[in-house]
Design a protein around this motif. Structure first.
Motif, short mmCIF file in Angstrom:
data_model
loop_
_atom_site.label_atom_id
_atom_site.label_comp_id
_atom_site.label_asym_id
_atom_site.label_seq_id
_atom_site.Cartn_x
_atom_site.Cartn_y
_atom_site.Cartn_z
N HIS A 1 52.85 35.31 -44.37
CA HIS A 1 51.77 36.24 -44.08
C HIS A 1 51.07 36.72 -45.35
O HIS A 1 49.86 36.96 -45.33
CB HIS A 1 52.27 37.41 -43.24
N PHE B 1 48.83 33.77 -46.15
CA PHE B 1 47.75 33.67 -45.18
C PHE B 1 46.72 34.79 -45.38
O PHE B 1 45.52 34.57 -45.26
CB PHE B 1 48.31 33.68 -43.76
N ASN C 1 47.43 40.27 -40.20
CA ASN C 1 48.41 39.77 -41.16
C ASN C 1 48.99 40.90 -42.00
O ASN C 1 50.18 40.89 -42.32
CB ASN C 1 47.79 38.70 -42.05
N VAL D 1 45.80 34.41 -36.52
CA VAL D 1 45.43 33.00 -36.71
C VAL D 1 44.19 32.65 -35.90
O VAL D 1 43.25 32.01 -36.40
CB VAL D 1 46.62 32.07 -36.34
#
Length: 130
Positions: free
Chosen positions: A31, A34, A76, A113
């Motif tokens: 995370h 990301f 996130n 996502v």
């Protein structure tokens, strides 16, 4: 796999506590990575892309893309911030059922996502020459 065995897998015990913590560390690393990817994409869209706005269809798509990426970034960050709390609950024995942990992280991660992919798609559409 029978349902009873699957339930046993999600039980957090002293034998598998270290593996659950390792899994949480891996999730936290993912995370963080990301979130960095989302921030970089957001910056690239704002610096090198067309200007967002509400005047015509292209800028509206870009505005929606940036809002979607902000949502992805927030999802996130929620995952990254909640993982230390989950580690504490696992280590102290407050949480012995991994279903809630898995569900919370899974739902938040998938929302992030999907928001990121939607943001990238809308950003690409908004930057097409019109």
């Amino acid at each position: 796999m029978p349902e009873s065995e699957y339930k046993n897998i999600l039980q957090i015990t002293t034998e598998n506590e270290a593996y659950v913590i390792e899994w949480l560390n891996d999730r936290q690393d993912f995370h963080k990575w990301f979130t960095t990817l989302i921030i970089a994409s957001f910056v690239l869209l704002t610096i090198f892309g067309n200007k967002p706005g509400f005047g015509s269809i292209g800028p509206v798509f870009l505005t929606a893309a940036l809002i979607s990426m902000l949502l992805a970034m927030l999802c996130n960050l929620v995952c990254v911030w909640s993982i230390p709390g989950w580690k504490l609950k696992v280590r102290t024995g407050i949480t012995t059922d991994g279903r809630e942990l898995k569900r919370e992280l899974g739902i938040t991660a998938w929302i992030g996502v999907l928001s990121f992919v939607i943001g990238l798609t809308l950003g690409f559409i908004g930057n097409l020459p019109g």
